[in-house]
Each structure stands twice: as C-alpha cells, then as structure tokens.
Design a protein around this motif. Structure first.
Motif, PDB file in Angstrom:
ATOM      1  N   VAL A   1       5.074  14.715  -4.373  1.00 35.89           N
ATOM      2  CA  VAL A   1       6.231  13.609  -4.597  1.00 35.89           C
ATOM      3  C   VAL A   1       5.404  12.502  -4.597  1.00 35.89           C
ATOM      4  O   VAL A   1       4.171  11.921  -4.386  1.00 35.89           O
ATOM      5  CB  VAL A   1       7.334  13.526  -3.575  1.00 35.89           C
ATOM      6  CG1 VAL A   1       8.169  14.618  -3.910  1.00 35.89           C
ATOM      7  CG2 VAL A   1       6.912  13.424  -2.443  1.00 35.89           C
ATOM      8  N   SER A   2       6.110  11.190  -5.010  1.00 35.37           N
ATOM      9  CA  SER A   2       5.513   9.787  -4.804  1.00 35.37           C
ATOM     10  C   SER A   2       5.048   9.234  -3.420  1.00 35.37           C
ATOM     11  O   SER A   2       5.690   9.803  -2.647  1.00 35.37           O
ATOM     12  CB  SER A   2       6.642   8.981  -5.654  1.00 35.37           C
ATOM     13  OG  SER A   2       6.119   7.638  -5.314  1.00 35.37           O
ATOM     14  N   GLY A   3       4.137   8.411  -3.466  1.00 33.95           N
ATOM     15  CA  GLY A   3       3.663   8.105  -2.252  1.00 33.95           C
ATOM     16  C   GLY A   3       4.786   6.991  -1.726  1.00 33.95           C
ATOM     17  O   GLY A   3       4.776   6.785  -0.458  1.00 33.95           O
ATOM     18  N   GLN A   4       5.750   6.677  -2.406  1.00 34.40           N
ATOM     19  CA  GLN A   4       7.079   5.858  -1.707  1.00 34.40           C
ATOM     20  C   GLN A   4       7.685   6.615  -0.688  1.00 34.40           C
ATOM     21  O   GLN A   4       8.336   6.109   0.114  1.00 34.40           O
ATOM     22  CB  GLN A   4       7.715   5.434  -2.960  1.00 34.40           C
ATOM     23  CG  GLN A   4       9.050   4.595  -2.689  1.00 34.40           C
ATOM     24  CD  GLN A   4       9.858   4.141  -3.922  1.00 34.40           C
ATOM     25  OE1 GLN A   4       9.252   3.605  -5.145  1.00 34.40           O
ATOM     26  NE2 GLN A   4      11.047   3.948  -3.477  1.00 34.40           N
TER      27      GLN A   4
ATOM     28  N   ARG B   1       2.919  -1.181  -5.675  1.00 32.43           N
ATOM     29  CA  ARG B   1       3.206  -0.484  -6.623  1.00 32.43           C
ATOM     30  C   ARG B   1       2.391  -0.554  -7.798  1.00 32.43           C
ATOM     31  O   ARG B   1       2.394  -0.102  -8.814  1.00 32.43           O
ATOM     32  CB  ARG B   1       4.477  -1.300  -7.297  1.00 32.43           C
ATOM     33  CG  ARG B   1       5.565  -1.134  -6.306  1.00 32.43           C
ATOM     34  CD  ARG B   1       7.028  -1.899  -6.807  1.00 32.43           C
ATOM     35  NE  ARG B   1       8.025  -1.885  -5.689  1.00 32.43           N
ATOM     36  CZ  ARG B   1       8.845  -0.738  -5.303  1.00 32.43           C
ATOM     37  NH1 ARG B   1       8.698   0.479  -5.919  1.00 32.43           N
ATOM     38  NH2 ARG B   1       9.672  -1.129  -4.356  1.00 32.43           N
ATOM     39  N   SER B   2       1.169  -1.219  -7.431  1.00 30.44           N
ATOM     40  CA  SER B   2       0.265  -1.376  -8.614  1.00 30.44           C
ATOM     41  C   SER B   2      -0.593  -0.053  -8.723  1.00 30.44           C
ATOM     42  O   SER B   2      -0.459   0.842  -7.956  1.00 30.44           O
ATOM     43  CB  SER B   2      -0.945  -2.670  -8.397  1.00 30.44           C
ATOM     44  OG  SER B   2      -1.646  -2.132  -7.164  1.00 30.44           O
ATOM     45  N   SER B   3      -1.554  -0.202  -9.787  1.00 29.45           N
ATOM     46  CA  SER B   3      -2.151   1.198  -9.966  1.00 29.45           C
ATOM     47  C   SER B   3      -3.341   1.508  -8.753  1.00 29.45           C
ATOM     48  O   SER B   3      -3.647   2.680  -8.742  1.00 29.45           O
ATOM     49  CB  SER B   3      -3.049   1.039 -11.357  1.00 29.45           C
ATOM     50  OG  SER B   3      -3.914  -0.038 -11.127  1.00 29.45           O
ATOM     51  N   THR B   4      -3.478   0.493  -8.042  1.00 34.20           N
ATOM     52  CA  THR B   4      -4.441   0.755  -6.856  1.00 34.20           C
ATOM     53  C   THR B   4      -3.731   0.489  -5.540  1.00 34.20           C
ATOM     54  O   THR B   4      -4.242   0.418  -4.319  1.00 34.20           O
ATOM     55  CB  THR B   4      -5.546  -0.252  -6.940  1.00 34.20           C
ATOM     56  OG1 THR B   4      -5.129  -1.509  -6.916  1.00 34.20           O
ATOM     57  CG2 THR B   4      -6.495   0.183  -8.004  1.00 34.20           C
ATOM     58  N   GLY B   5      -2.210   0.559  -5.624  1.00 33.20           N
ATOM     59  CA  GLY B   5      -1.561   0.142  -4.450  1.00 33.20           C
ATOM     60  C   GLY B   5      -1.268   1.558  -3.611  1.00 33.20           C
ATOM     61  O   GLY B   5      -1.759   2.703  -4.066  1.00 33.20           O
TER      62      GLY B   5
ATOM     63  N   LYS C   1       0.275   4.839  -4.837  1.00 30.48           N
ATOM     64  CA  LYS C   1      -0.777   5.701  -5.855  1.00 30.48           C
ATOM     65  C   LYS C   1      -1.745   6.416  -4.978  1.00 30.48           C
ATOM     66  O   LYS C   1      -1.872   7.662  -5.002  1.00 30.48           O
ATOM     67  CB  LYS C   1      -1.184   4.727  -6.864  1.00 30.48           C
ATOM     68  CG  LYS C   1      -0.442   4.393  -7.969  1.00 30.48           C
ATOM     69  CD  LYS C   1      -0.143   5.554  -8.874  1.00 30.48           C
ATOM     70  CE  LYS C   1       0.580   4.937 -10.033  1.00 30.48           C
ATOM     71  NZ  LYS C   1       0.928   5.960 -11.145  1.00 30.48           N
ATOM     72  N   THR C   2      -2.343   5.654  -4.038  1.00 30.00           N
ATOM     73  CA  THR C   2      -3.218   6.112  -3.177  1.00 30.00           C
ATOM     74  C   THR C   2      -3.306   7.011  -2.130  1.00 30.00           C
ATOM     75  O   THR C   2      -3.606   8.050  -1.880  1.00 30.00           O
ATOM     76  CB  THR C   2      -4.223   5.157  -2.352  1.00 30.00           C
ATOM     77  OG1 THR C   2      -3.217   4.289  -1.562  1.00 30.00           O
ATOM     78  CG2 THR C   2      -4.794   4.147  -3.313  1.00 30.00           C
ATOM     79  N   LEU C   3      -1.763   6.888  -1.554  1.00 27.21           N
ATOM     80  CA  LEU C   3      -0.949   7.775  -0.513  1.00 27.21           C
ATOM     81  C   LEU C   3      -0.773   9.469  -1.291  1.00 27.21           C
ATOM     82  O   LEU C   3      -1.078  10.120  -0.508  1.00 27.21           O
ATOM     83  CB  LEU C   3       0.025   7.333   0.033  1.00 27.21           C
ATOM     84  CG  LEU C   3      -0.041   6.298   1.110  1.00 27.21           C
ATOM     85  CD1 LEU C   3       1.261   5.572   1.597  1.00 27.21           C
ATOM     86  CD2 LEU C   3      -0.659   6.465   2.363  1.00 27.21           C
ATOM     87  N   LYS C   4      -0.452   9.091  -2.416  1.00 28.82           N
ATOM     88  CA  LYS C   4      -0.043  10.399  -3.206  1.00 28.82           C
ATOM     89  C   LYS C   4      -1.142  11.349  -3.117  1.00 28.82           C
ATOM     90  O   LYS C   4      -1.569  12.487  -2.926  1.00 28.82           O
ATOM     91  CB  LYS C   4       0.345  10.089  -4.448  1.00 28.82           C
ATOM     92  CG  LYS C   4       0.774  11.473  -5.410  1.00 28.82           C
ATOM     93  CD  LYS C   4       1.395  10.932  -6.686  1.00 28.82           C
ATOM     94  CE  LYS C   4       1.729  12.159  -7.502  1.00 28.82           C
ATOM     95  NZ  LYS C   4       2.846  13.094  -6.923  1.00 28.82           N
TER      96      LYS C   4
ATOM     97  N   SER D   1       1.826  12.705   9.133  1.00 28.98           N
ATOM     98  CA  SER D   1       1.176  12.101   8.074  1.00 28.98           C
ATOM     99  C   SER D   1       1.420  10.626   7.962  1.00 28.98           C
ATOM    100  O   SER D   1       0.683   9.766   7.644  1.00 28.98           O
ATOM    101  CB  SER D   1       1.744  12.702   6.660  1.00 28.98           C
ATOM    102  OG  SER D   1       1.071  14.002   6.584  1.00 28.98           O
ATOM    103  N   PHE D   2       2.866  10.344   8.151  1.00 30.76           N
ATOM    104  CA  PHE D   2       3.274   8.878   8.198  1.00 30.76           C
ATOM    105  C   PHE D   2       2.479   7.998   9.692  1.00 30.76           C
ATOM    106  O   PHE D   2       2.142   7.028   9.212  1.00 30.76           O
ATOM    107  CB  PHE D   2       4.738   8.823   8.525  1.00 30.76           C
ATOM    108  CG  PHE D   2       5.013   7.504   8.842  1.00 30.76           C
ATOM    109  CD1 PHE D   2       5.227   6.615   7.440  1.00 30.76           C
ATOM    110  CD2 PHE D   2       5.599   7.151   9.967  1.00 30.76           C
ATOM    111  CE1 PHE D   2       5.993   5.204   7.865  1.00 30.76           C
ATOM    112  CE2 PHE D   2       6.211   5.625   9.934  1.00 30.76           C
ATOM    113  CZ  PHE D   2       6.069   4.717   8.953  1.00 30.76           C
ATOM    114  N   GLN D   3       2.378   9.036  10.502  1.00 30.52           N
ATOM    115  CA  GLN D   3       1.809   8.256  11.594  1.00 30.52           C
ATOM    116  C   GLN D   3       0.324   7.925  11.416  1.00 30.52           C
ATOM    117  O   GLN D   3      -0.220   6.840  11.572  1.00 30.52           O
ATOM    118  CB  GLN D   3       1.614   9.264  13.017  1.00 30.52           C
ATOM    119  CG  GLN D   3       1.162   8.623  14.152  1.00 30.52           C
ATOM    120  CD  GLN D   3       1.373   9.556  15.242  1.00 30.52           C
ATOM    121  OE1 GLN D   3       2.608   9.172  16.073  1.00 30.52           O
ATOM    122  NE2 GLN D   3       0.601  10.100  15.693  1.00 30.52           N
TER     123      GLN D   3
END
Length: 294
Positions: free
Chosen positions: A52-55, A35-39, A42-45, A71-73
């Motif tokens: 949408v969110s990387g979540q 969840r951080s700014s470099t987490g 963020k990076t997956l997005k 993509s998940f794989q």
C-alpha cells in the motif's frame, strides 16, 4: 521587481505576521517531505516493501497490528535520527528574525522535526495549554521529541535507544504504579506502550481544543500578514486555518503569500485567498530579502 517589493513589504512591515509552514521548509536540512517524488510516502513504500502507500505508515491503524507497529517504530527511529542531525535552514533563521523583531503573531507548523520549535523565542509547549499565555509555535501534528503512554498519558523525552529494536517500549510510569499495586495486594491494571507524540491520520489530536482556542484568539487579534510556505495543504484542519486566517488578514488590509514548489490548492474555498503565488524554493527568500534590504 514589483512583485519582490510586494513580498518585501509584506514580510518586513507586517506587525502581526502569521506563518503556516509545512515540510518544505526543512527539506534542505536533510529531512524529507511527504508527498514529493523523493518524499517519505514514496521511500517508505520501497524501504518496507509495502503493498500500500507509504502514507499508511502514518495512519493510526499501524498500532492495530504488531508487525506494522514495529515497522512504524523502525521508521520513527530513523526519522528521529535525521532530525537530531539536522541544522536549521535559512528560512528557519528568517522566522527567528521576524520573531526577534516582535512581529510574529504565531507560527503554525505541521512539522514534527522540532527544528522550528528549537529556535530561541519560538519554543512550544507540550501539551498546548488551554489558556494564555500561549507559545509562539503551535505544533499542529505534535513532535518527535516527546513520547506518550497509550494507557496513562504520561509524557517524557524521546529516547532513541528505546525505539531501536523490535520491542515496543513499555511505560515506566505504568510499571511503577503496577508494582506498587501488587505490593499492597491490588490487581494489576496493565502496562501501557510508549509511542511518539505525533498525530497520525484518522486519530484524535490531543491538542485539538487548545489549537482551536489559539486560532480563535489570533483571528480576533487582526493579523496583518499571512505566509503559507512549504505545504501542499492536504490536511482539512490546516486548510481551514489558512482560509480563516486569510479572511482575517484581508479584513485588516494585509496580504497573503503562498510559497511552495507545488501549486496552491484549488476550489471555491480558496478563491481570492492568496494575493501572490510564488512557485519555488522558500530557501531563496531570505537572500532576496537581504538584497532588497540593501
């Protein structure tokens, strides 16, 4: 100095210490948090150009669509490589030390990297057993080291080469069973797909019942110290474990310490939960304890 001595006493003198850990304990090993700014969120997005969110890459819905599943794989393959190259941090070594001294009641980890469970004496069990003896480490969200078949439930070790391309791997157990059925003239039952045995958002936790039994047993055993470290406590089930464990520790006249770069959760459910809040890097703690030991 007084606060440091409070931390020292809690960690060095608790006889039944419980640790609830999150991604923050592995960041210095080169594994990003979420969840951080470099987490990862963020990076997956950015990496996958998500709208949408990387979540959402960690939501069970990724398997409802072929493209998102691929993509998940790809993401899991890269994350597994990071975990394989990572080495344990100073805080991992502190957990190992506490366990070696036989003062660790349980490590509840939200991490799927397996660094904690790779420590001698902190091995986990997959799946978690419903009856004791239980392992010292409870992986609340599974781990990247194991794969499971979506159809037959077969489990085996994660093989990176199977997750390196656009094809979601078939289950070899299903294939063998199907080939036998065909030989004896029975109809095919279909082939399941392999996926990492990690718990995604909005899906059933296969170890949920066992985790419930372990936490209940730990609560009854009167833990006398609780360390909540490297987690933002966004997951409801983990929040509940922390809240209930805190109550049990306080009933045993023990202390509860929060260590994270972010603030602890707020709300009535966490009133009087933490005796000491430390905002900072948990990796500094082992060095501080060593100095106080001297």
């Amino acid at each position: 100095r007084q606060l440091l001595e409070f931390v020292f006493y809690t960690i060095r003198h608790s006889r039944k210490l419980v640790i609830v850990a999150g991604a923050g304990i592995s960041v210095s090993a080169g594994i990003p948090d979420f969840r951080s700014s470099t987490g990862l969120f963020k990076t997956l997005k950015n990496d996958f150009k998500l709208k949408v969110s990387g979540q959402d890459m960690f939501d069970a819905s990724v398997y409802r669509d072929a493209e998102s599943a691929k993509s998940f794989q790809v993401m899991v393959h890269g994350l597994h490589n990071l975990c394989e190259k990572a080495t344990r941090t100073a805080f991992h070594n502190l957990i190992s030390e506490i366990s070696t001294e036989n003062r660790l009641l349980r490590l509840y980890t939200q991490n799927v990297d397996g660094l904690d469970a790779s420590i001698n004496g902190l091995e986990t069990a997959v799946p978690l057993p419903l009856r004791p003896p239980w392992p010292k480490t409870v992986q609340l969200h599974g781990g990247l080291q194991t794969v499971v078949c979506s159809k037959c439930g077969w489990m085996g070790p994660f093989k990176p080469e199977l997750f390196g391309d656009d094809v979601i791997p078939d289950c070899t157990e299903c294939q063998e069973l199907d080939s036998v059925r065909i030989v004896v003239g029975k109809r095919t039952q279909g082939i399941g797909k392999l996926r990492p045995r990690i718990v995604l958002y909005n899906e059933f936790n296969p170890d949920g019942e066992a985790i419930g039994k372990i936490t209940s047993a730990d609560l009854r055993s009167r833990p006398d110290g609780l360390l909540v470290v490297g987690t933002s406590l966004k997951i409801p089930g983990v929040r509940r474990i922390v809240r209930e464990m805190s109550n049990a520790v306080h009933a045993a006249k023990g202390s509860v310490i929060w260590i994270n770069n972010d603030d602890p959760p707020i709300g009535k459910e966490f009133d009087s939960c933490f005796d000491l809040i430390i905002k900072g890097d948990c990796q500094l703690l082992p060095g501080i304890l060593s100095e106080l030991d001297e």
